[in-house]
Design a protein around this motif. Structure first.
Motif, PDB file in Angstrom:
ATOM      1  N   ALA A 249       0.832  -1.207   0.000  1.00  0.00           N
ATOM      2  CA  ALA A 249       0.000   0.000   0.000  1.00  0.00           C
ATOM      3  C   ALA A 249       0.866   1.256   0.000  1.00  0.00           C
ATOM      4  O   ALA A 249       0.594   2.217  -0.741  1.00  0.00           O
ATOM      5  CB  ALA A 249      -0.931  -0.004   1.209  1.00  0.00           C
ATOM      6  N   ASN A 250       1.910   1.273   0.813  1.00  0.00           N
ATOM      7  CA  ASN A 250       2.803   2.440   0.863  1.00  0.00           C
ATOM      8  C   ASN A 250       3.473   2.696  -0.482  1.00  0.00           C
ATOM      9  O   ASN A 250       3.643   3.844  -0.899  1.00  0.00           O
ATOM     10  CB  ASN A 250       3.865   2.242   1.943  1.00  0.00           C
ATOM     11  N   ASN A 251       3.853   1.627  -1.157  1.00  0.00           N
ATOM     12  CA  ASN A 251       4.532   1.767  -2.450  1.00  0.00           C
ATOM     13  C   ASN A 251       3.581   2.146  -3.578  1.00  0.00           C
ATOM     14  O   ASN A 251       4.030   2.487  -4.680  1.00  0.00           O
ATOM     15  CB  ASN A 251       5.263   0.472  -2.817  1.00  0.00           C
ATOM     16  N   ASN A 252       2.281   2.047  -3.320  1.00  0.00           N
ATOM     17  CA  ASN A 252       1.290   2.392  -4.347  1.00  0.00           C
ATOM     18  C   ASN A 252       0.395   3.557  -3.909  1.00  0.00           C
ATOM     19  O   ASN A 252      -0.651   3.790  -4.516  1.00  0.00           O
ATOM     20  CB  ASN A 252       0.423   1.173  -4.676  1.00  0.00           C
ATOM     21  N   ASP A 253       0.843   4.280  -2.872  1.00  0.00           N
ATOM     22  CA  ASP A 253       0.104   5.446  -2.367  1.00  0.00           C
ATOM     23  C   ASP A 253      -1.341   5.116  -2.025  1.00  0.00           C
ATOM     24  O   ASP A 253      -2.256   5.913  -2.264  1.00  0.00           O
ATOM     25  CB  ASP A 253       0.153   6.590  -3.396  1.00  0.00           C
ATOM     26  N   ALA A 254      -1.546   3.925  -1.480  1.00  0.00           N
ATOM     27  CA  ALA A 254      -2.888   3.520  -1.047  1.00  0.00           C
ATOM     28  C   ALA A 254      -3.021   3.726   0.463  1.00  0.00           C
ATOM     29  O   ALA A 254      -2.051   3.632   1.214  1.00  0.00           O
ATOM     30  CB  ALA A 254      -3.152   2.062  -1.402  1.00  0.00           C
ATOM     31  N   ILE A 255      -4.234   4.028   0.899  1.00  0.00           N
ATOM     32  CA  ILE A 255      -4.527   4.263   2.312  1.00  0.00           C
ATOM     33  C   ILE A 255      -5.281   3.058   2.873  1.00  0.00           C
ATOM     34  O   ILE A 255      -6.229   2.567   2.258  1.00  0.00           O
ATOM     35  CB  ILE A 255      -5.375   5.536   2.493  1.00  0.00           C
ATOM     36  N   ILE A 256      -4.842   2.587   4.034  1.00  0.00           N
ATOM     37  CA  ILE A 256      -5.523   1.474   4.707  1.00  0.00           C
ATOM     38  C   ILE A 256      -6.090   1.956   6.032  1.00  0.00           C
ATOM     39  O   ILE A 256      -5.373   2.531   6.851  1.00  0.00           O
ATOM     40  CB  ILE A 256      -4.576   0.295   4.988  1.00  0.00           C
ATOM     41  N   ASN A 257      -7.372   1.720   6.238  1.00  0.00           N
ATOM     42  CA  ASN A 257      -8.016   1.981   7.522  1.00  0.00           C
ATOM     43  C   ASN A 257      -8.283   0.634   8.191  1.00  0.00           C
ATOM     44  O   ASN A 257      -9.085  -0.157   7.696  1.00  0.00           O
ATOM     45  CB  ASN A 257      -9.334   2.731   7.321  1.00  0.00           C
ATOM     46  N   PHE A 258      -7.587   0.366   9.295  1.00  0.00           N
ATOM     47  CA  PHE A 258      -7.712  -0.923   9.965  1.00  0.00           C
ATOM     48  C   PHE A 258      -8.788  -0.893  11.046  1.00  0.00           C
ATOM     49  O   PHE A 258      -8.909   0.072  11.789  1.00  0.00           O
ATOM     50  CB  PHE A 258      -6.381  -1.330  10.604  1.00  0.00           C
ATOM     51  N   TYR A 259      -9.542  -1.986  11.112  1.00  0.00           N
ATOM     52  CA  TYR A 259     -10.539  -2.181  12.162  1.00  0.00           C
ATOM     53  C   TYR A 259     -10.278  -3.550  12.797  1.00  0.00           C
ATOM     54  O   TYR A 259     -10.733  -4.577  12.297  1.00  0.00           O
ATOM     55  CB  TYR A 259     -11.957  -2.109  11.596  1.00  0.00           C
ATOM     56  N   TYR A 260      -9.501  -3.551  13.889  1.00  0.00           N
ATOM     57  CA  TYR A 260      -9.230  -4.767  14.639  1.00  0.00           C
ATOM     58  C   TYR A 260     -10.313  -4.956  15.710  1.00  0.00           C
ATOM     59  O   TYR A 260     -10.964  -4.001  16.110  1.00  0.00           O
ATOM     60  CB  TYR A 260      -7.876  -4.681  15.350  1.00  0.00           C
ATOM     61  N   THR A 261     -10.469  -6.183  16.169  1.00  0.00           N
ATOM     62  CA  THR A 261     -11.349  -6.391  17.320  1.00  0.00           C
ATOM     63  C   THR A 261     -10.661  -5.819  18.560  1.00  0.00           C
ATOM     64  O   THR A 261      -9.465  -6.053  18.760  1.00  0.00           O
ATOM     65  CB  THR A 261     -11.657  -7.888  17.539  1.00  0.00           C
ATOM     66  N   PRO A 262     -11.371  -5.057  19.374  1.00  0.00           N
ATOM     67  CA  PRO A 262     -10.733  -4.429  20.539  1.00  0.00           C
ATOM     68  C   PRO A 262     -10.431  -5.420  21.661  1.00  0.00           C
ATOM     69  O   PRO A 262      -9.567  -5.165  22.500  1.00  0.00           O
ATOM     70  CB  PRO A 262     -11.766  -3.391  20.988  1.00  0.00           C
ATOM     71  N   THR A 263     -11.128  -6.552  21.697  1.00  0.00           N
ATOM     72  CA  THR A 263     -10.914  -7.575  22.729  1.00  0.00           C
ATOM     73  C   THR A 263     -10.931  -8.949  22.069  1.00  0.00           C
ATOM     74  O   THR A 263     -11.354  -9.103  20.917  1.00  0.00           O
ATOM     75  CB  THR A 263     -12.009  -7.528  23.804  1.00  0.00           C
ATOM     76  N   VAL A 264     -10.502  -9.960  22.793  1.00  0.00           N
ATOM     77  CA  VAL A 264     -10.572 -11.339  22.316  1.00  0.00           C
ATOM     78  C   VAL A 264     -12.026 -11.799  22.396  1.00  0.00           C
ATOM     79  O   VAL A 264     -12.600 -11.891  23.486  1.00  0.00           O
ATOM     80  CB  VAL A 264      -9.675 -12.267  23.165  1.00  0.00           C
ATOM     81  N   LEU A 265     -12.622 -12.071  21.246  1.00  0.00           N
ATOM     82  CA  LEU A 265     -14.037 -12.448  21.221  1.00  0.00           C
ATOM     83  C   LEU A 265     -14.246 -13.899  21.633  1.00  0.00           C
ATOM     84  O   LEU A 265     -15.181 -14.221  22.363  1.00  0.00           O
ATOM     85  CB  LEU A 265     -14.614 -12.216  19.820  1.00  0.00           C
TER      86      LEU A 265
END
Length: 308
Positions: A249-265
């Motif tokens: 993504a960095n090498n292709n000028d792409a933006i990543i918005n990450f959504y991780y789980t905040p806790t262990v489900l």
């Protein structure tokens, strides 16, 4: 081009559904590309159709019988914790039939066919959006990405099913002369593929905590050991997928918005519980809402240059 990427994660996919619902309904994001691995592949078809309530009702209502035509394990709740044990009869029955896995998941294929209609398939195939699922080709030792644009209705339903087949507990599928299994065995978070297909902004929903918060209990039986081993390997695969995705993504000028789980489900994503999954869906929605409210409060000059 904006893409949504949803990782594998079994029953934890309910959390991803809630995140996606908020991003699409409240944030108004319009996606050109949907990529899913394993449980993610079950969600993306209906998300692309904007039939969020439909997939929520289906997804949060599944149980072991909805998935397995021959379930290889038993589930027992003790002190509020679900534990799996070996269903010796079903495992031996599968081996007697000459199967290569402990269990079979043909009920899931039937559920997919009952949920995805041919009419809905044609709408998406003839539309502008691309829907891609990840599968692992064990025979050729590589990962494949199956686009709805290259499939018939029956083929697409099968690829979605194959993407979810967590071997050796679920079915091993032979197709086109090759053996296929869960896409997560090769790529848990297909960010790199999204960039290769032209995505410039990617919302990646990762069904794992960003930082490890888990110290697994000792294995109680052979299945418990196997699931712990597979979870360990899949966590490492996921970690590498994310690192590679960020680099590409960095090498292709792409933006990543990450959504991780905040806790262990959950420590076992093969256990499907309606009450818990409904709660996880709502948690995903509220988490995405809270995260976007925090992001919107960042001053514009502070936000410049952030790519992930």
């Amino acid at each position: 081009m904006r893409a949504m990427v949803i990782s594998g994660g079994g029953s934890k996919g309910a959390f991803a559904g809630g995140v996606a619902q908020y991003l699409m309904q409240e944030q108004g994001h319009n996606y050109d590309l949907f990529l899913g691995t394993s449980t993610g592949s079950l969600l993306i078809f209906h998300l692309a159709l904007q039939k969020i309530q439909k997939i929520k009702e289906v997804y949060t209502s599944v149980n072991q019988d909805s998935i397995f035509s021959n379930c290889p394990f038993t589930v027992q709740e003790k002190h509020g914790v679900d534990n799996i044990g070996i269903n010796h009869f079903n495992v031996l029955k599968n081996f007697y039939k000459g199967r290569k896995t402990f269990g079979e998941s043909y009920n899931l294929l039937e559920l997919i066919r009952n949920t995805i209609t041919p009419e809905e398939f044609e709408i998406l195939k003839n539309g502008p959006k691309d829907i891609v699922v990840t599968v692992s080709n064990l025979s050729l030792n590589h990962v494949e990405y199956k686009s709805i644009n290259d499939c018939s209705y029956d083929e697409f339903c099968e690829w979605v099913w194959i993407s979810c087949n967590y071997t050796p507990f679920m079915s091993l599928v032979k197709k086109n002369g090759c053996e296929y299994a869960d896409g997560g065995l090769g790529n848990m978070v297909p960010i790199e593929e999204a960039v290769k297909r032209g995505a410039t902004t990617i919302d990646a929903i990762v069904l794992q905590t960003e930082v490890t918060h888990l110290n697994r209990m000792p294995s109680k039986n052979a299945f418990s050991l196997l699931t712990n081993m597979f979870n360990f390997m899949l966590d490492r695969i996921e970690f590498q997928n994310i690192r590679i995705g960020k680099f590409v993504a960095n090498n292709n000028d792409a933006i990543i918005n990450f959504y991780y789980t905040p806790t262990v489900l959950t420590t076992n994503s093969l256990i499907f519980n309606k009450k818990k999954m409904t709660k996880w869906w709502d948690s995903g929605y509220n988490f995405a809402k809270h995260k976007n409210m925090e992001t919107s409060q960042i001053e514009p000059e502070q936000n410049e240059g952030i790519s992930y």
